[in-house]
Design a protein around this motif. Structure first.
Motif, short mmCIF file in Angstrom:
data_model
loop_
_atom_site.label_atom_id
_atom_site.label_comp_id
_atom_site.label_asym_id
_atom_site.label_seq_id
_atom_site.Cartn_x
_atom_site.Cartn_y
_atom_site.Cartn_z
N ALA A 48 0.73 -1.22 0.04
CA ALA A 48 -0.11 -0.06 -0.03
C ALA A 48 0.76 1.26 0.05
O ALA A 48 0.66 2.31 -0.72
CB ALA A 48 -0.84 -0.02 1.27
N VAL A 49 2.04 1.28 0.82
CA VAL A 49 2.98 2.30 0.80
C VAL A 49 3.51 2.40 -0.62
O VAL A 49 3.67 3.53 -1.06
CB VAL A 49 4.14 2.07 1.81
N CYS A 50 3.80 1.56 -1.25
CA CYS A 50 4.46 1.71 -2.62
C CYS A 50 3.51 2.29 -3.67
O CYS A 50 3.68 3.28 -4.35
CB CYS A 50 4.86 0.24 -3.05
N VAL A 51 2.14 1.76 -3.47
CA VAL A 51 1.04 2.35 -4.32
C VAL A 51 0.82 3.73 -4.21
O VAL A 51 0.86 4.53 -5.13
CB VAL A 51 -0.23 1.50 -4.29
N GLY A 53 2.97 5.82 -2.89
CA GLY A 53 4.12 6.78 -3.25
C GLY A 53 4.06 6.84 -4.99
O GLY A 53 4.34 7.85 -5.15
N ALA A 54 3.84 5.72 -5.56
CA ALA A 54 3.90 5.89 -6.96
C ALA A 54 2.56 6.71 -7.54
O ALA A 54 2.89 7.52 -8.33
CB ALA A 54 3.73 4.29 -7.44
N SER A 55 1.82 6.82 -6.71
CA SER A 55 0.46 7.65 -7.31
C SER A 55 0.86 9.07 -6.89
O SER A 55 0.52 9.91 -7.99
CB SER A 55 -0.77 7.34 -6.46
N MET A 56 1.54 9.11 -6.10
CA MET A 56 1.85 10.84 -5.53
C MET A 56 2.85 11.20 -6.71
O MET A 56 2.96 12.16 -7.21
CB MET A 56 2.22 10.99 -4.39
N ALA A 57 3.58 10.51 -7.10
CA ALA A 57 4.84 10.67 -8.25
C ALA A 57 4.28 10.93 -9.55
O ALA A 57 4.52 11.80 -10.05
CB ALA A 57 5.77 9.60 -8.07
N LEU A 58 3.11 10.17 -9.84
CA LEU A 58 2.45 10.56 -10.86
C LEU A 58 1.65 11.49 -11.01
O LEU A 58 1.47 12.36 -11.89
CB LEU A 58 1.58 9.21 -11.36
N PHE A 59 1.00 11.84 -9.82
CA PHE A 59 0.09 12.97 -9.69
C PHE A 59 0.84 14.34 -9.83
O PHE A 59 0.50 15.45 -10.27
CB PHE A 59 -0.63 12.99 -8.27
N SER A 60 2.08 14.34 -9.25
CA SER A 60 3.05 15.44 -9.47
C SER A 60 3.61 15.92 -11.04
O SER A 60 3.67 16.96 -11.28
CB SER A 60 4.57 15.12 -8.78
N GLY A 79 6.27 11.38 -2.54
CA GLY A 79 6.06 10.06 -3.12
C GLY A 79 7.15 9.33 -3.31
O GLY A 79 7.16 8.18 -3.13
N ALA A 80 8.27 9.87 -3.54
CA ALA A 80 9.57 9.05 -3.79
C ALA A 80 9.90 8.43 -2.26
O ALA A 80 10.27 7.38 -2.43
CB ALA A 80 10.59 9.98 -4.31
N VAL A 81 9.75 9.45 -1.23
CA VAL A 81 10.04 8.70 -0.07
C VAL A 81 9.09 7.48 0.21
O VAL A 81 9.69 6.56 0.82
CB VAL A 81 10.13 9.82 1.18
N LEU A 82 8.04 7.71 0.05
CA LEU A 82 7.00 6.43 0.43
C LEU A 82 7.28 5.27 -0.64
O LEU A 82 7.28 4.16 0.10
CB LEU A 82 5.49 6.89 0.27
N LEU A 83 7.63 5.51 -1.53
CA LEU A 83 7.96 4.50 -2.66
C LEU A 83 9.19 3.77 -2.33
O LEU A 83 9.41 2.58 -2.17
CB LEU A 83 8.18 4.92 -4.05
#
Length: 234
Positions: A48-51, A53-60, A79-83
């Motif tokens: 879930a944390v990876c998902v 993080g990846a979503s936030m990176a895409l949103f940016s 997002g990068a930190v969470l990923l």
């Protein structure tokens, strides 16, 4: 009581024994130690944390397109930190066991999710087992290469023929005269009416071969015996 080499809440390692999860194992009964991965299960949390993080990176990416660079940068970093955290958790996923091999077979004696902690315990326990084997080998070789003197009870080499402490002769199985306590006896020159010095020279040679007299002492007494012989047989 031996001082422990390593101790924590689950294990105590001493030079001759180890206590793991309440069970005591003599060190000399342990053949090998290794770590085995017994479960590859993955928790939902790291995924879930990876998902997220990846979503936030895409949103940016949308923020960068709308020229909202500052907000997009912040979202991208979060997002990068969470990923990264999620990926690290996934890499540590699973359960490990410390496996000890004894004469009765292999046993899983300690469990954990941290490989590095179990590996440190394996390293300390393995080195303790190796040291115990080396000490036992040295002691066995020392015992095999020594024997007690029946006269003075001192320990001497197993192949020794004469005790270096009291002069007991193992070859004939008899105790030497009391005069040996002050050093090896040297055959005295025979009188003129006695037989030749051949026997005395042989006795002198035996003392030299057994390192009971020095080469210089041997030569001195040999010359004395020969001189006496020449005087007796002009």
């Amino acid at each position: 009581m031996e001082n422990p080499i390593y101790i924590d809440a689950n294990i105590t390692i001493a030079p001759s024994y180890t206590v793991i999860a309440g069970a005591t194992y003599p060190i000399d009964t342990i053949h090998s130690v290794r770590i085995e991965k017994i479960s590859s299960e993955i928790n939902v949390g790291p995924i879930a944390v990876c998902v997220v993080g990846a979503s936030m990176a895409l949103f940016s990416i949308g923020g960068f397109r709308n020229a909202d660079t500052a907000a997009a940068t912040v979202v991208l970093m979060i997002g990068a930190v969470l990923l990264a955290l999620g990926a690290r958790k996934l890499g540590r996923g699973g359960k490990y066991a410390l496996v000890v091999s004894t004469s009765s077979g292999e046993q899983k004696i300690l469990f954990g999710r941290r490989y590095d902690q179990l590996d440190m315990i394996r390293h300390v326990l393995g080195n303790t087992v190796i040291s115990a084997r080396e000490n036992a080998l040295v002691q066995r070789l020392s015992d095999d290469d020594a024997k007690p003197c029946p006269r003075c009870a001192e320990t001497i080499k197993a192949n020794a023929m004469v005790c270096r402490f009291c002069g007991h002769d193992f070859a004939i199985g008899k105790k030497p005269d009391a005069s040996l306590s002050s050093g090896p006896s040297i055959p005295a020159p025979r009188q003129a009416d006695e037989p030749d010095v051949a026997d005395q020279l042989r006795d002198l040679k035996v003392l030299l071969n057994k390192d009971l007299i020095t080469k210089a002492e041997y030569e001195e007494h040999r010359r004395t015996l020969l001189l006496e012989s020449f005087k007796a047989h002009p």
